[in-house]
Design a protein around this motif. Structure first.
Motif, PDB file in Angstrom:
ATOM      1  N   HIS A 175       0.820  -1.223   0.000  1.00  0.00           N
ATOM      2  CA  HIS A 175       0.000   0.000   0.000  1.00  0.00           C
ATOM      3  C   HIS A 175       0.851   1.270   0.000  1.00  0.00           C
ATOM      4  O   HIS A 175       0.312   2.367  -0.110  1.00  0.00           O
ATOM      5  CB  HIS A 175      -0.946  -0.005   1.208  1.00  0.00           C
ATOM      6  CG  HIS A 175      -0.239   0.052   2.522  1.00  0.00           C
ATOM      7  ND1 HIS A 175       0.397  -1.044   3.067  1.00  0.00           N
ATOM      8  CD2 HIS A 175      -0.044   1.076   3.387  1.00  0.00           C
ATOM      9  CE1 HIS A 175       0.934  -0.688   4.220  1.00  0.00           C
ATOM     10  NE2 HIS A 175       0.686   0.586   4.435  1.00  0.00           N
ATOM     11  N   LEU A 176       2.164   1.144   0.093  1.00  0.00           N
ATOM     12  CA  LEU A 176       3.047   2.314   0.121  1.00  0.00           C
ATOM     13  C   LEU A 176       3.519   2.674  -1.287  1.00  0.00           C
ATOM     14  O   LEU A 176       3.656   1.801  -2.137  1.00  0.00           O
ATOM     15  CB  LEU A 176       4.267   2.036   1.007  1.00  0.00           C
ATOM     16  CG  LEU A 176       3.969   1.789   2.475  1.00  0.00           C
ATOM     17  CD1 LEU A 176       5.222   1.306   3.196  1.00  0.00           C
ATOM     18  CD2 LEU A 176       3.430   3.042   3.130  1.00  0.00           C
ATOM     19  N   PRO A 177       3.791   3.954  -1.538  1.00  0.00           N
ATOM     20  CA  PRO A 177       4.306   4.375  -2.850  1.00  0.00           C
ATOM     21  C   PRO A 177       5.829   4.131  -2.913  1.00  0.00           C
ATOM     22  O   PRO A 177       6.595   4.828  -2.261  1.00  0.00           O
ATOM     23  CB  PRO A 177       3.973   5.870  -2.903  1.00  0.00           C
ATOM     24  CG  PRO A 177       3.965   6.301  -1.466  1.00  0.00           C
ATOM     25  CD  PRO A 177       3.486   5.106  -0.672  1.00  0.00           C
ATOM     26  N   GLU A 212      -4.040   1.041  13.565  1.00  0.00           N
ATOM     27  CA  GLU A 212      -4.186  -0.150  12.729  1.00  0.00           C
ATOM     28  C   GLU A 212      -5.024   0.144  11.505  1.00  0.00           C
ATOM     29  O   GLU A 212      -4.782  -0.382  10.433  1.00  0.00           O
ATOM     30  CB  GLU A 212      -4.799  -1.302  13.527  1.00  0.00           C
ATOM     31  CG  GLU A 212      -3.828  -1.914  14.499  1.00  0.00           C
ATOM     32  CD  GLU A 212      -4.371  -3.184  15.112  1.00  0.00           C
ATOM     33  OE1 GLU A 212      -5.326  -3.760  14.567  1.00  0.00           O
ATOM     34  OE2 GLU A 212      -3.826  -3.586  16.141  1.00  0.00           O
ATOM     35  N   GLU A 213      -6.023   1.012  11.659  1.00  0.00           N
ATOM     36  CA  GLU A 213      -6.845   1.364  10.512  1.00  0.00           C
ATOM     37  C   GLU A 213      -6.015   2.091   9.467  1.00  0.00           C
ATOM     38  O   GLU A 213      -6.107   1.823   8.276  1.00  0.00           O
ATOM     39  CB  GLU A 213      -8.017   2.254  10.964  1.00  0.00           C
ATOM     40  CG  GLU A 213      -8.918   2.659   9.826  1.00  0.00           C
ATOM     41  CD  GLU A 213     -10.069   3.517  10.316  1.00  0.00           C
ATOM     42  OE1 GLU A 213     -10.332   4.541   9.656  1.00  0.00           O
ATOM     43  OE2 GLU A 213     -10.684   3.177  11.345  1.00  0.00           O
ATOM     44  N   GLU A 214      -5.170   3.021   9.926  1.00  0.00           N
ATOM     45  CA  GLU A 214      -4.373   3.809   9.001  1.00  0.00           C
ATOM     46  C   GLU A 214      -3.306   2.970   8.317  1.00  0.00           C
ATOM     47  O   GLU A 214      -2.997   3.174   7.154  1.00  0.00           O
ATOM     48  CB  GLU A 214      -3.706   4.971   9.740  1.00  0.00           C
ATOM     49  CG  GLU A 214      -3.067   5.982   8.828  1.00  0.00           C
ATOM     50  CD  GLU A 214      -2.571   7.197   9.581  1.00  0.00           C
ATOM     51  OE1 GLU A 214      -1.882   8.005   8.945  1.00  0.00           O
ATOM     52  OE2 GLU A 214      -2.852   7.335  10.782  1.00  0.00           O
ATOM     53  N   GLY A 218       0.367  -3.286  12.218  1.00  0.00           N
ATOM     54  CA  GLY A 218       1.059  -2.993  13.468  1.00  0.00           C
ATOM     55  C   GLY A 218       2.024  -1.836  13.407  1.00  0.00           C
ATOM     56  O   GLY A 218       3.081  -1.880  14.018  1.00  0.00           O
ATOM     57  N   GLY A 219       1.703  -0.784  12.689  1.00  0.00           N
ATOM     58  CA  GLY A 219       2.570   0.392  12.650  1.00  0.00           C
ATOM     59  C   GLY A 219       3.538   0.404  11.499  1.00  0.00           C
ATOM     60  O   GLY A 219       4.301   1.319  11.335  1.00  0.00           O
ATOM     61  N   ILE A 251      12.586   2.300  -1.983  1.00  0.00           N
ATOM     62  CA  ILE A 251      12.520   3.447  -1.086  1.00  0.00           C
ATOM     63  C   ILE A 251      11.101   4.003  -1.119  1.00  0.00           C
ATOM     64  O   ILE A 251      10.512   4.165  -2.192  1.00  0.00           O
ATOM     65  CB  ILE A 251      13.509   4.549  -1.537  1.00  0.00           C
ATOM     66  CG1 ILE A 251      14.923   3.976  -1.587  1.00  0.00           C
ATOM     67  CG2 ILE A 251      13.433   5.768  -0.640  1.00  0.00           C
ATOM     68  CD1 ILE A 251      15.853   4.766  -2.459  1.00  0.00           C
ATOM     69  N   THR A 252      10.556   4.286   0.045  1.00  0.00           N
ATOM     70  CA  THR A 252       9.288   5.004   0.115  1.00  0.00           C
ATOM     71  C   THR A 252       9.520   6.265   0.937  1.00  0.00           C
ATOM     72  O   THR A 252      10.243   6.237   1.929  1.00  0.00           O
ATOM     73  CB  THR A 252       8.143   4.168   0.714  1.00  0.00           C
ATOM     74  OG1 THR A 252       6.939   4.936   0.629  1.00  0.00           O
ATOM     75  CG2 THR A 252       8.397   3.765   2.139  1.00  0.00           C
ATOM     76  N   LEU A 253       8.943   7.338   0.494  1.00  0.00           N
ATOM     77  CA  LEU A 253       9.094   8.613   1.188  1.00  0.00           C
ATOM     78  C   LEU A 253       7.902   8.907   2.089  1.00  0.00           C
ATOM     79  O   LEU A 253       7.885   9.915   2.777  1.00  0.00           O
ATOM     80  CB  LEU A 253       9.277   9.739   0.172  1.00  0.00           C
ATOM     81  CG  LEU A 253      10.473   9.562  -0.762  1.00  0.00           C
ATOM     82  CD1 LEU A 253      10.523  10.699  -1.780  1.00  0.00           C
ATOM     83  CD2 LEU A 253      11.769   9.475   0.005  1.00  0.00           C
ATOM     84  N   LYS A 254       6.924   8.003   2.093  1.00  0.00           N
ATOM     85  CA  LYS A 254       5.741   8.194   2.924  1.00  0.00           C
ATOM     86  C   LYS A 254       6.116   8.016   4.388  1.00  0.00           C
ATOM     87  O   LYS A 254       6.791   7.064   4.759  1.00  0.00           O
ATOM     88  CB  LYS A 254       4.656   7.198   2.549  1.00  0.00           C
ATOM     89  CG  LYS A 254       3.409   7.389   3.366  1.00  0.00           C
ATOM     90  CD  LYS A 254       2.295   6.493   2.920  1.00  0.00           C
ATOM     91  CE  LYS A 254       1.138   6.815   3.837  1.00  0.00           C
ATOM     92  NZ  LYS A 254       0.016   6.044   3.732  1.00  0.00           N
ATOM     93  N   ASP A 255       5.658   8.920   5.232  1.00  0.00           N
ATOM     94  CA  ASP A 255       5.880   8.809   6.673  1.00  0.00           C
ATOM     95  C   ASP A 255       5.018   7.667   7.186  1.00  0.00           C
ATOM     96  O   ASP A 255       3.801   7.718   7.147  1.00  0.00           O
ATOM     97  CB  ASP A 255       5.506  10.116   7.359  1.00  0.00           C
ATOM     98  CG  ASP A 255       5.668  10.049   8.871  1.00  0.00           C
ATOM     99  OD1 ASP A 255       6.245   9.057   9.376  1.00  0.00           O
ATOM    100  OD2 ASP A 255       5.240  10.987   9.544  1.00  0.00           O
ATOM    101  N   THR A 256       5.677   6.614   7.651  1.00  0.00           N
ATOM    102  CA  THR A 256       4.941   5.446   8.142  1.00  0.00           C
ATOM    103  C   THR A 256       4.859   5.425   9.656  1.00  0.00           C
ATOM    104  O   THR A 256       4.369   4.471  10.229  1.00  0.00           O
ATOM    105  CB  THR A 256       5.598   4.146   7.649  1.00  0.00           C
ATOM    106  OG1 THR A 256       6.948   4.115   8.093  1.00  0.00           O
ATOM    107  CG2 THR A 256       5.536   4.046   6.141  1.00  0.00           C
ATOM    108  N   GLY A 257       5.352   6.471  10.313  1.00  0.00           N
ATOM    109  CA  GLY A 257       5.298   6.520  11.762  1.00  0.00           C
ATOM    110  C   GLY A 257       6.407   5.698  12.384  1.00  0.00           C
ATOM    111  O   GLY A 257       7.300   5.215  11.710  1.00  0.00           O
ATOM    112  N   ASN A 258       6.325   5.554  13.672  1.00  0.00           N
ATOM    113  CA  ASN A 258       7.327   4.802  14.410  1.00  0.00           C
ATOM    114  C   ASN A 258       6.673   3.532  14.951  1.00  0.00           C
ATOM    115  O   ASN A 258       5.888   3.594  15.881  1.00  0.00           O
ATOM    116  CB  ASN A 258       7.882   5.653  15.554  1.00  0.00           C
ATOM    117  CG  ASN A 258       8.957   4.945  16.329  1.00  0.00           C
ATOM    118  OD1 ASN A 258       9.170   3.749  16.179  1.00  0.00           O
ATOM    119  ND2 ASN A 258       9.646   5.687  17.170  1.00  0.00           N
TER     120      ASN A 258
END
Length: 87
Positions: free
Chosen positions: A19-21, A78-80, A85-86, A63-70
Motif C-alpha cells: 500500500h506504500l508508494p 491499525e486502521e491507518e 502494526g505500525g 525506497i518510500t518517502l511516505k511517513d509510516t510513523g514509528n
C-alpha cells in the motif's frame, strides 16, 4: 525472500508494504559490493544471521518517502496502516 547472497535478484515489495508508494533505485556492481562490505562490518550479526543479512544485497533498493510513523511507539493506527502494526 530467498536467504543468502543473490546479487542478480531484485528486491521485491513485501506484501506488508504493497500500500506504500515505492521508488526503485537500481544498483551497479560497485554499489552492491559496498553494501556487502557494510554488512560484513557487522561481524557479530553476520556470525549469527549471515544468510538473512546477505539476502538484502540485491540489484536494487526500494525506497518510500511516505511517513509510516514509528512502529516502536505505535504512532499509526491499525486502521491507518491497514492492520500491519505500525508498519
Amino acid at each position: 525472500m530467498p536467504k543468502g547472497l543473490h546479487e542478480s535478484f531484485p528486491l521485491l515489495i513485501s506484501p506488508r508494504g504493497v500500500h506504500l508508494p515505492w521508488h526503485r533505485a537500481d544498483l551497479d556492481q560497485q554499489d552492491e559490493d559496498q553494501k556487502l562490505d557494510a554488512l560484513k562490518a557487522h561481524g557479530s550479526q553476520m556470525m549469527v544471521m549471515r544468510r538473512f543479512m546477505e539476502a538484502f544485497v540485491r540489484s536494487n533498493e526500494l525506497i518510500t518517502l511516505k511517513d509510516t510513523g514509528n512502529p516502536a511507539d505505535g504512532t499509526k493506527s491499525e486502521e491507518e496502516d491497514r492492520g500491519y502494526g505500525g508498519f
